[in-house]
Design an enzyme around this catalytic site. Structure first.
Site, PDB file in Angstrom:
ATOM      1  N   PHE A 169     -79.713 -22.178-103.145  1.00 45.31           N
ATOM      2  CA  PHE A 169     -78.566 -22.779-103.817  1.00 45.31           C
ATOM      3  C   PHE A 169     -78.778 -24.281-103.825  1.00 45.31           C
ATOM      4  O   PHE A 169     -78.723 -24.931-102.776  1.00 45.31           O
ATOM      5  CB  PHE A 169     -77.238 -22.442-103.144  1.00 45.31           C
ATOM      6  CG  PHE A 169     -76.072 -23.003-103.909  1.00 45.31           C
ATOM      7  CD1 PHE A 169     -75.542 -22.316-104.988  1.00 45.31           C
ATOM      8  CD2 PHE A 169     -75.523 -24.235-103.590  1.00 45.31           C
ATOM      9  CE1 PHE A 169     -74.484 -22.830-105.730  1.00 45.31           C
ATOM     10  CE2 PHE A 169     -74.473 -24.769-104.307  1.00 45.31           C
ATOM     11  CZ  PHE A 169     -73.958 -24.063-105.388  1.00 45.31           C
ATOM     12  N   ASP A 211     -84.067 -30.195 -99.467  1.00 46.01           N
ATOM     13  CA  ASP A 211     -82.662 -30.288 -99.846  1.00 46.01           C
ATOM     14  C   ASP A 211     -81.832 -30.172 -98.567  1.00 46.01           C
ATOM     15  O   ASP A 211     -81.589 -29.075 -98.064  1.00 46.01           O
ATOM     16  CB  ASP A 211     -82.314 -29.177-100.831  1.00 46.01           C
ATOM     17  CG  ASP A 211     -80.850 -29.199-101.260  1.00 46.01           C
ATOM     18  OD1 ASP A 211     -80.028 -29.854-100.574  1.00 46.01           O
ATOM     19  OD2 ASP A 211     -80.509 -28.529-102.256  1.00 46.01           O
ATOM     20  N   LYS A 223     -72.997 -34.475 -99.779  1.00 46.71           N
ATOM     21  CA  LYS A 223     -71.880 -33.979 -98.987  1.00 46.71           C
ATOM     22  C   LYS A 223     -71.446 -34.958 -97.901  1.00 46.71           C
ATOM     23  O   LYS A 223     -70.669 -35.864 -98.156  1.00 46.71           O
ATOM     24  CB  LYS A 223     -72.201 -32.594 -98.429  1.00 46.71           C
ATOM     25  CG  LYS A 223     -72.323 -31.532 -99.529  1.00 46.71           C
ATOM     26  CD  LYS A 223     -72.298 -30.142 -98.992  1.00 46.71           C
ATOM     27  CE  LYS A 223     -72.506 -29.099-100.086  1.00 46.71           C
ATOM     28  NZ  LYS A 223     -71.432 -29.060-101.081  1.00 46.71           N
TER      29      LYS A 223
END
Length: 404
Positions: free
Chosen positions: A144, A229, A258
């Protein structure tokens, strides 16, 4: 009107006027502080998701709120058409935190992944010498990395992909953790391997021991960029600043987001060395809000907080407590698997107790908020500032829901 009717009224209004691209739990949050949220009826809930790690430092963290307030009174946005006085500090400090040289700031995680893809391709053509239009990037199944058209082109999730084609070419998908498949996929036209050190949306999947170091060695051998990531896994969540550190790995490129915005503003970045990010020239890539003064001010405070090491240490200490308790649930058969590192866990619920969604809803009724994924899995990722007592209480509610 009782509490349920009021909550339902808020949800009905939202459903009437918004696209149905999410299926949230039926709770309407009004305020939040630290690890706790309060809904429109005054009911309190322990946040055991932390905005998918965007809220590593908790809701309304005073250091971050004060940094934002101070910047709000000065300047919030210039666009990159002009310099501003927070930009250089942000880039320097983030590069230093990563042990690298250069930063390319964006806003959201998906934007940062898109930036990393463009970076890798351009590096491949300009530095490695891959023939035009032939660059390939190897990714892992069940990944994801976001929801843009390019990113879903290398997703294996039918919900993310269906009805959004035609898809962007240039990606090779191999099973996560399969080094043999990875070796076979890397060719002379491969410019990057893009991996999550721990796959979050897939259910907090930790790769086999030695996998990340082997990928790091392979990419060095083949002159390929290793892009990590760390949007969810990075910035303290797993007990280290970056999840790659657990395996002693330093990638060529970090993709961050984030928690970098402290739960206050969206901030993301691609961080690498000058040889890699130096391929860009003015006008070739950008973002109006990327690296804006407000974002830089908040992110600088995040970086300063991480430099103390206290949040990483807390995630490691409380994470050991979390996994010890979850391990007991596995030993007793109430859950079938527990995965993760630090204050991050994917818990597969035994079928007799229902689906991940059903367990999440029962936990909500007991004042704990988590989120399900892939049917049977519940994800647990509280803010790193959660107290031992609150963590224990949240886990007690899970035991009660499972009848343990």
């Amino acid at each position: 009107m009782d509490a349920r009717e009021t909550t339902e009224a808020f949800i009905a209004s939202a459903d009437a006027h918004s696209a149905h691209n999410y299926h949230p739990l039926p709770v309407v949050v009004a305020t939040a502080d630290g690890a706790w949220m309060t809904d429109v009826e005054g009911r309190r809930f322990l946040d055991m998701l932390a905005g998918y790690s965007a809220l590593n430092f908790g809701h309304g963290n005073r250091r971050l709120i004060e940094a934002a307030k101070a910047q709000l009174d000065r300047v919030t946005l210039t666009s990159r058409a002009f310099h501003h006085d927070r930009f250089a500090d942000f880039c320097r400090e983030l590069a230093a935190l990563c042990g690298m040289e250069t930063v390319l700031p964006m806003n959201t995680g998906a934007e940062a992944v898109e930036t990393a893809v463009k970076t890798a391709r351009k590096w491949g053509y300009k530095v490695k010498g891959v023939p035009a239009e032939m660059a390939k990037i190897v990714v892992a199944g069940n990944n994801f990395h976001g929801r843009t058209t390019t990113v879903i082109s290398f997703s294996t999730d039918p919900e993310a992909r269906a009805d959004f084609g035609p898809y962007t070419p240039g990606f090779e998908i191999v099973p996560y953790g399969d080094l043999t498949a990875m070796r076979a996929a890397v060719t002379e036209n491969t410019v990057a391997v893009l991996l999550e050190p721990i796959q979050g949306e897939a259910g907090v999947l930790v790769p086999p021991a030695g996998y990340l170091p082997a990928v790091r060695e392979l990419t060095r051998e083949r002159n390929v960029l290793f892009v990590a990531d760390e949007i969810q896994s990075g910035l303290g969540r797993t007990g280290t600043t970056f999840a790659c550190e657990h395996e002693g790995v330093v990638p060529d490129v970090y993709v961050l987001g984030k928690a970098l915005g402290g739960g206050v503003v969206p901030v993301s970045a691609v961080v690498s060395n000058a040889e890699v990010l130096g391929v860009f020239r003015p006008g070739e890539h950008g973002s109006t809000f990327g690296g804006n003064p407000l974002a830089c001010a908040v992110a600088l405070e995040v970086i300063a907080m991480l430099r103390t090491g206290e949040y990483q240490a807390r995630a490691a200490e409380l994470g050991a407590r979390l996994h010890r308790e979850l391990g007991l649930l596995k030993d007793s058969g109430h859950v079938t698997a527990v995965r993760g590192r630090g204050l991050w866990a994917g818990v597969d619920i035994a079928p007799a107790h229902g689906t991940g969604r059903e367990v999440s809803e029962r936990l909500m009724d007991r004042g704990v908020l988590v989120k399900d994924t892939h049917g049977v899995t519940v994800r647990i990722a509280p803010p790193l500032v959660i107290s031992e007592e609150d963590l224990d209480w949240g886990l007690a509610q899970l035991r009660a829901v499972l009848g343990a």
